[in-house]
Design an enzyme around this catalytic site. Sequence first.
Site, PDB file in Angstrom:
ATOM      1  N   HIS A  40       0.820  -1.217   0.000  1.00 30.02           N
ATOM      2  CA  HIS A  40       0.000   0.000   0.000  1.00 30.02           C
ATOM      3  C   HIS A  40       0.856   1.270   0.000  1.00 30.02           C
ATOM      4  O   HIS A  40       0.370   2.342  -0.346  1.00 30.02           O
ATOM      5  CB  HIS A  40      -1.056  -0.024   1.120  1.00 30.02           C
ATOM      6  CG  HIS A  40      -0.572   0.370   2.477  1.00 30.02           C
ATOM      7  ND1 HIS A  40      -0.375  -0.528   3.497  1.00 30.02           N
ATOM      8  CD2 HIS A  40      -0.274   1.579   2.990  1.00 30.02           C
ATOM      9  CE1 HIS A  40       0.033   0.121   4.575  1.00 30.02           C
ATOM     10  NE2 HIS A  40       0.099   1.407   4.296  1.00 30.02           N
ATOM     11  N   ASP A  90      -0.727  -7.367   1.276  1.00 26.85           N
ATOM     12  CA  ASP A  90      -0.071  -6.060   1.429  1.00 26.85           C
ATOM     13  C   ASP A  90       1.429  -6.263   1.653  1.00 26.85           C
ATOM     14  O   ASP A  90       1.931  -6.122   2.776  1.00 26.85           O
ATOM     15  CB  ASP A  90      -0.730  -5.297   2.584  1.00 26.85           C
ATOM     16  CG  ASP A  90      -0.310  -3.839   2.634  1.00 26.85           C
ATOM     17  OD1 ASP A  90       0.317  -3.367   1.668  1.00 26.85           O
ATOM     18  OD2 ASP A  90      -0.618  -3.189   3.658  1.00 26.85           O
ATOM     19  N   GLY A 187       2.805   5.919   9.424  1.00 31.08           N
ATOM     20  CA  GLY A 187       4.243   6.079   9.233  1.00 31.08           C
ATOM     21  C   GLY A 187       5.033   4.838   9.632  1.00 31.08           C
ATOM     22  O   GLY A 187       6.217   4.734   9.312  1.00 31.08           O
ATOM     23  N   SER A 189       3.866   1.817   8.751  1.00 27.91           N
ATOM     24  CA  SER A 189       3.522   0.839   7.727  1.00 27.91           C
ATOM     25  C   SER A 189       4.737   0.331   6.967  1.00 27.91           C
ATOM     26  O   SER A 189       5.625   1.117   6.622  1.00 27.91           O
ATOM     27  CB  SER A 189       2.626   1.491   6.672  1.00 27.91           C
ATOM     28  OG  SER A 189       1.346   1.580   7.136  1.00 27.91           O
TER      29      SER A 189
HETATM   30  C1  4AZ Z   1      -1.073   3.523   8.980  1.00 28.78           C
HETATM   31  O1  4AZ Z   1      -1.817   4.475   8.762  1.00 28.78           O
HETATM   32  C2  4AZ Z   1      -1.402   2.566  10.066  1.00 28.78           C
HETATM   33  N1  4AZ Z   1      -2.727   0.441  14.373  1.00 28.78           N
HETATM   34  C3  4AZ Z   1      -0.580   1.491  10.305  1.00 28.78           C
HETATM   35  C4  4AZ Z   1      -0.884   0.599  11.330  1.00 28.78           C
HETATM   36  C5  4AZ Z   1      -2.011   0.791  12.089  1.00 28.78           C
HETATM   37  C6  4AZ Z   1      -2.836   1.874  11.858  1.00 28.78           C
HETATM   38  C7  4AZ Z   1      -2.522   2.762  10.845  1.00 28.78           C
HETATM   39  C8  4AZ Z   1      -2.320  -0.180  13.191  1.00 28.78           C
HETATM   40  O2  4AZ Z   1      -0.042   3.375   8.311  1.00 28.78           O
END
Ligand code: 4AZ
Length: 244
Positions: A40, A90, A187, A189
């Site tokens: 993503h 993902d 951030g 991710s």
């Molecule tokens: C994000 O926005 C995100 N709590 C990544 C992980 C989680 C929530 C948002 C898990 O990249």
Amino acid sequence: ILGGTSALPGSHPWMAALYIKDEFCAGTLISSCWIVSAAHCFLRNPLQSQIRVVLGQHGFNDTGPNTRTFGVEKYISHPLYTQFLPTLNDIALVKLKKVNGRCAQKTPFIRPICLPGKDTKFPDHYCCKISGWGHMSEKANSYSQLIEGVVKIIPFDHCSSPEVYGSEVRSGMLCAGSDSCVDACQGDSGGPLACECDGVSFLYGIISWGDGCGRSGKPGVYTLVPKYADWINSVIKRSKQTSA
Ligand code: 4AZ
């Protein structure tokens, strides 16, 4: 990361910072030239030339004597990844551009993590570590120094029950959380859920999604890396054949 603590420099030497055009994601070094991240992060199809990868980083956006910066030769999102269901499959692989004929060299601050085999399974309630430069609260709007936190693997049947995520959680995903609200946030991710066995750390999950950050009863959801081990190994092998 919410609810974590400051990581010691060099304690997560596989962490990669991915500066993608105007966006930021994390990734994990799995060999000298390859980073695993989340598909993503590449949803808007950035050009390779718009991506920079920094290894050995401690503070967000900080480069210094311990960091190495790489351009990107190519990135490959999972073939079954689709923007219409961006939580599924993902996972993406990023190949670093060589500098003077080589990619990442090991230092005390830069070292790959081990990839699990396709049959690797850490048990329910096992404690693993997440790390990242992402938001430290849902309302935050800045990135941080590298933070780490401990989360426990949550039974799939619980996470996919109607009171948690129901059918949004699919095979190929894993949930992890903590009673003390440790969680990943924006951030983080693409970064690792690292689980240790006999002193060796394995990339077991990729930070992917969740309902907010640190909400009670809404754990973080991760891409289950063992399910993609064959795909990862085949992409790396294929690349070796075609670039020789
Ligand atoms: C994000 O926005 C995100 N709590 C990544 C992980 C989680 C929530 C948002 C898990 O990249």
